[in-house]
Design a protein around this motif. Structure first.
Motif, mmCIF file in Angstrom:
data_model
loop_
_atom_site.group_PDB
_atom_site.id
_atom_site.type_symbol
_atom_site.label_atom_id
_atom_site.label_comp_id
_atom_site.label_asym_id
_atom_site.label_seq_id
_atom_site.Cartn_x
_atom_site.Cartn_y
_atom_site.Cartn_z
ATOM 1 N N PHE A 164 64.004 -55.067 13.859
ATOM 2 C CA PHE A 164 62.578 -54.702 14.042
ATOM 3 C C PHE A 164 62.326 -54.168 15.442
ATOM 4 C CE2 PHE A 164 62.225 -57.654 10.485
ATOM 5 C CZ PHE A 164 61.455 -56.883 9.623
ATOM 6 N N ALA A 165 63.083 -54.673 16.392
ATOM 7 C CA ALA A 165 62.906 -54.227 17.774
ATOM 8 C C ALA A 165 63.298 -52.755 17.915
ATOM 9 C CB ALA A 165 63.740 -55.106 18.727
ATOM 10 N N VAL A 166 64.421 -52.406 17.211
ATOM 11 C CA VAL A 166 64.873 -51.010 17.267
ATOM 12 C C VAL A 166 63.814 -50.114 16.637
ATOM 13 C CG1 VAL A 166 66.608 -49.371 16.464
ATOM 14 C CG2 VAL A 166 67.319 -51.615 17.296
ATOM 15 N N ILE A 167 63.283 -50.566 15.502
ATOM 16 C CA ILE A 167 62.249 -49.762 14.813
ATOM 17 C C ILE A 167 61.000 -49.653 15.685
ATOM 18 C CG2 ILE A 167 60.733 -49.680 12.809
ATOM 19 C CD1 ILE A 167 63.020 -51.055 11.226
ATOM 20 N N ALA A 168 60.664 -50.778 16.305
ATOM 21 C CA ALA A 168 59.464 -50.788 17.156
ATOM 22 C C ALA A 168 59.622 -49.827 18.317
ATOM 23 C CB ALA A 168 59.185 -52.201 17.661
ATOM 24 N N ALA A 169 60.873 -49.800 18.877
ATOM 25 C CA ALA A 169 61.097 -48.885 20.006
ATOM 26 C C ALA A 169 60.994 -47.451 19.560
ATOM 27 C CB ALA A 169 62.492 -49.163 20.608
ATOM 28 N N SER A 170 61.497 -47.115 18.407
ATOM 29 C CA SER A 170 61.412 -45.744 17.882
ATOM 30 C C SER A 170 59.964 -45.364 17.615
ATOM 31 C CB SER A 170 62.256 -45.615 16.585
ATOM 32 O OG SER A 170 63.628 -45.876 16.852
ATOM 33 N N VAL A 171 59.238 -46.337 16.999
ATOM 34 C CA VAL A 171 57.812 -46.067 16.717
ATOM 35 C C VAL A 171 57.048 -45.825 18.009
ATOM 36 C CG1 VAL A 171 55.698 -47.063 15.806
ATOM 37 C CG2 VAL A 171 57.824 -47.267 14.529
ATOM 38 N N LYS A 172 57.367 -46.612 19.028
ATOM 39 C CA LYS A 172 56.669 -46.450 20.319
ATOM 40 C C LYS A 172 56.974 -45.097 20.926
ATOM 41 C CE LYS A 172 56.040 -48.583 24.828
ATOM 42 N NZ LYS A 172 56.266 -47.380 25.558
ATOM 43 N N THR A 173 58.271 -44.720 20.833
ATOM 44 C CA THR A 173 58.635 -43.404 21.374
ATOM 45 C C THR A 173 57.872 -42.298 20.648
ATOM 46 O OG1 THR A 173 60.840 -44.204 21.964
ATOM 47 C CG2 THR A 173 60.545 -41.804 21.778
ATOM 48 N N LEU A 174 57.808 -42.406 19.320
ATOM 49 C CA LEU A 174 57.062 -41.414 18.533
ATOM 50 C C LEU A 174 55.578 -41.421 18.900
ATOM 51 C CD1 LEU A 174 56.926 -39.287 16.311
ATOM 52 C CD2 LEU A 174 56.695 -41.176 14.646
ATOM 53 N N ALA A 175 55.062 -42.633 19.063
ATOM 54 C CA ALA A 175 53.626 -42.746 19.420
ATOM 55 C C ALA A 175 53.359 -42.133 20.777
ATOM 56 C CB ALA A 175 53.213 -44.220 19.387
ATOM 57 N N ASP A 176 54.301 -42.332 21.722
ATOM 58 C CA ASP A 176 54.103 -41.743 23.058
ATOM 59 C C ASP A 176 54.116 -40.219 22.991
ATOM 60 O OD1 ASP A 176 53.950 -44.233 24.183
ATOM 61 O OD2 ASP A 176 56.079 -44.309 24.768
ATOM 62 N N GLN A 177 55.069 -39.712 22.156
ATOM 63 C CA GLN A 177 55.132 -38.247 22.008
ATOM 64 C C GLN A 177 53.833 -37.711 21.380
ATOM 65 O OE1 GLN A 177 58.662 -37.555 19.708
ATOM 66 N NE2 GLN A 177 60.072 -37.791 21.488
ATOM 67 N N ILE A 178 53.372 -38.421 20.333
ATOM 68 C CA ILE A 178 52.113 -37.984 19.684
ATOM 69 C C ILE A 178 50.960 -38.028 20.676
ATOM 70 C CG2 ILE A 178 50.423 -38.591 17.921
ATOM 71 C CD1 ILE A 178 52.768 -39.538 16.180
ATOM 72 N N GLN A 179 50.921 -39.063 21.485
ATOM 73 C CA GLN A 179 49.838 -39.178 22.480
ATOM 74 C C GLN A 179 49.900 -38.027 23.476
ATOM 75 O OE1 GLN A 179 47.340 -41.592 22.605
ATOM 76 N NE2 GLN A 179 46.503 -40.169 24.151
ATOM 77 N N GLY A 180 51.148 -37.686 23.901
ATOM 78 C CA GLY A 180 51.300 -36.572 24.836
ATOM 79 C C GLY A 180 50.832 -35.266 24.219
ATOM 80 N N PHE A 181 51.277 -35.054 22.936
ATOM 81 C CA PHE A 181 50.819 -33.833 22.258
ATOM 82 C C PHE A 181 49.297 -33.818 22.087
ATOM 83 C CE2 PHE A 181 55.244 -33.702 20.152
ATOM 84 C CZ PHE A 181 55.744 -32.893 21.159
ATOM 85 N N ALA A 182 48.734 -34.978 21.753
ATOM 86 C CA ALA A 182 47.269 -35.074 21.551
ATOM 87 C C ALA A 182 46.526 -34.759 22.847
ATOM 88 C CB ALA A 182 46.904 -36.451 21.031
ATOM 89 N N ASP A 183 47.058 -35.300 23.962
ATOM 90 C CA ASP A 183 46.387 -35.037 25.256
ATOM 91 C C ASP A 183 46.467 -33.546 25.612
ATOM 92 O OD1 ASP A 183 45.801 -37.698 25.495
ATOM 93 O OD2 ASP A 183 47.514 -38.170 26.797
ATOM 94 N N GLN A 184 47.671 -32.964 25.396
ATOM 95 C CA GLN A 184 47.827 -31.538 25.695
ATOM 96 C C GLN A 184 46.921 -30.701 24.811
ATOM 97 O OE1 GLN A 184 49.776 -30.218 28.162
ATOM 98 N NE2 GLN A 184 48.767 -28.247 27.658
ATOM 99 N N ASN A 185 46.836 -31.085 23.519
ATOM 100 C CA ASN A 185 45.967 -30.374 22.571
ATOM 101 C C ASN A 185 44.506 -30.481 22.981
ATOM 102 O OD1 ASN A 185 45.495 -28.875 20.195
ATOM 103 N ND2 ASN A 185 44.877 -30.748 19.148
ATOM 104 N N ALA A 186 44.132 -31.674 23.405
ATOM 105 C CA ALA A 186 42.737 -31.875 23.833
ATOM 106 C C ALA A 186 42.411 -30.991 25.038
ATOM 107 C CB ALA A 186 42.505 -33.353 24.157
ATOM 108 N N GLN A 187 43.408 -30.917 25.995
ATOM 109 C CA GLN A 187 43.201 -30.091 27.183
ATOM 110 C C GLN A 187 43.064 -28.609 26.784
ATOM 111 O OE1 GLN A 187 46.220 -30.537 30.167
ATOM 112 N NE2 GLN A 187 45.310 -28.979 31.523
ATOM 113 N N ASN A 188 43.968 -28.184 25.839
ATOM 114 C CA ASN A 188 43.910 -26.786 25.387
ATOM 115 C C ASN A 188 42.590 -26.482 24.667
ATOM 116 O OD1 ASN A 188 46.450 -26.301 26.424
ATOM 117 N ND2 ASN A 188 47.525 -26.761 24.503
#
Length: 477
Positions: A164-188
């Protein structure tokens, strides 16, 4: 021949001479009357000649003016036709240009409005994307929180929770990427909104400018319509001027005919004036002969109606000479002053009156004598003296009134201190014969004349001819 026969013959001769004198006197009166009429006709002829000449000159000026008017009208028609053509061509060109510009402006305005509407639709879509972007950002945050919780629970589970820890880490990485894309999209999206807002403002301005241009194009269209009306007015003006041309041409033709007739009349009047001048000269000669004949009859000793007046005139002239000589001798009147010819015009007098150095003296010494003469014969109208230039310093009281503003009244009532250089006045002033009797027509105003006689006797001062004494008297009818 018996004494009675001689007496009868003498009486007959005396009667015959008296009759001759009377007839000569009547002849002189009639000649003077005719001479006056001729003089009037001559004056009238001169006046008519001047009037005809004036009318002829005026007629020539009218013809010249009409000719210039015709030329000006022709030039005006030509200029108006050119203006009409220019206006017509300019109006057509302006109308075509305005129509094209108006169509372009309408298309531009429609495009601006459509672009504005499209920008509005895009703005709506952007707002929807912004909402979606914010929702994604919210999911990313929640996913990150979930990953954190899973990691905490996997740590508690130990080795059993490592997967579960491995899955959680992957999910977090994906969530961070989505957040980064969302912030960039919001700025654009924010930048896109800013650009869209600017485009909307410029689109609004363009739409307003296009609308204003359309309004101005409408005003230009109205101005073009006015130019069309102006062109039509010029066209009507051309027609009106052309319509006036015929009457002006007729007027020129009539003026030429009038000029020809007036020129012929002018020549006739000038000839008539010349003939009247000759007639006047002959009438004056006949009058001179008549007056010389009357003087001859009077000098021959024949009693005529003028004899009494002549004798009075002689006595009064001698009295005047005596007074003047005594005054010069006693120094109360300077000899130079007695012959003063520097006539100084008295201001504001009409007819003009003049002053000399001796006027005050003559008023004092002559006027009482002149007044007494009026009572010596009922026919006597006036008694006065004139110098050799016709200057009359002192007159009877009735003709020595203070001048007023009425020139006609002054001419009849203010006859002292005036210069009378007419034929009768100068003849009396410059005569050096023992006496002179003249008959003339006196102007009473309003076209009325009365026959008058003028008896004059020369006046000598210190041996020099000063002028003459005049007595005017009525003609016995």
């Amino acid at each position: 021949m018996s004494q009675i026969a001689r007496a009868d013959q003498a009486n007959h001769d005396e009667t015959t001479l008296a009759d001759i004198g009377h007839r000569v006197e009547r002849l002189g009166i009639e000649i003077a009357d005719v001479n006056g009429v001729v003089s009037e006709l001559a004056a009238l002829g001169v006046q008519q000649a001047q009037n005809v000449s004036t009318v002829t000159r005026t007629s020539h000026q009218v013809l010249a003016t009409n000719t210039k008017l015709a030329q000006s009208m022709a030039e005006a028609v030509h200029s108006a036709e050119q203006a009409e053509q220019i206006l017509h061509d300019s109006t057509a060109q302006i109308q075509t240009t305005i129509t094209k510009n108006n169509k372009c402006m309408q298309e531009l305005s429609a495009s601006s409005l459509h672009f504005k509407e499209s920008l509005g639709a895009v703005d709506g879509n952007v707002q929807e994307v912004q909402v979606a972007s914010r929702a994604i950002a919210q999911i990313a945050r929640e996913t990150q929180l979930l990953s954190l919780n899973v990691s905490v629970e996997a740590a508690r589970a130990g080795d059993a929770g490592r997967g579960f820890a491995v899955i959680a880490a992957s999910v977090k990485t994906l969530a961070d990427q989505i957040q980064g894309f969302a912030d960039q999209n919001a700025q654009n999206l924010e930048e896109l909104v800013t650009v869209l807002t600017g485009l909307q403002e410029r689109s609004q301005q363009s739409a307003q400018t296009a609308t204003k241009a359309i309004d101005e194009a409408k005003a230009a269209q109205e101005a073009s319509t006015q130019l069309t009306h102006l062109s039509q007015s010029v066209s009507k003006l051309v027609s009106d001027i052309e319509g006036l041309k015929a009457p002006v041409d007729e007027n020129i033709h009539a003026s030429k005919s009038i000029n020809d007739e007036l020129s012929s009349l002018d020549q006739s009047v000038q000839h008539f004036e010349k003939q009247l001048g000759q007639l006047t000269s002959r009438a004056d000669s006949i009058l001179d002969i008549s007056e010389d004949l009357m003087v001859f009859i009077a000098q021959s000793g024949v009693e005529t109606g003028d004899t009494k007046i002549i004798r009075i005139c002689e006595r009064v002239a001698r009295k005047i000479e005596e007074l003047m000589d005594q005054a010069v001798a006693h120094g109360t009147l300077n000899s130079r002053a007695a012959f003063d010819r520097q006539y100084k015009q008295i201001p504001n007098t009409n007819p003009a009156q003049y002053f000399t150095e001796y006027v005050d003296w003559t008023d004092q010494h002559w006027q009482p004598i002149f007044e007494k003469v009026l009572s010596m014969d009922p026919r006597i109208v006036f008694c006065a003296a004139v110098d050799v230039q016709g200057y009359l310093p002192t007159h009877n009281k009735a003709y020595s009134k203070a001048p007023g503003s009425d020139a006609e009244w002054n001419a009849a009532n203010c006859r002292n201190r005036r210069i009378f250089d007419d034929r009768t006045g100068l003849a009396a002033a410059q005569n050096t014969k023992p006496f002179l009797v003249q008959t003339y027509r006196r102007d009473m105003g309003n076209g009325q004349f009365v026959l008058m006689k003028d008896a004059s006797v020369p006046i000598q001062i210190s041996g020099r001819h000063w002028g003459g004494l005049r007595i005017g008297y009525k003609v016995e009818q």
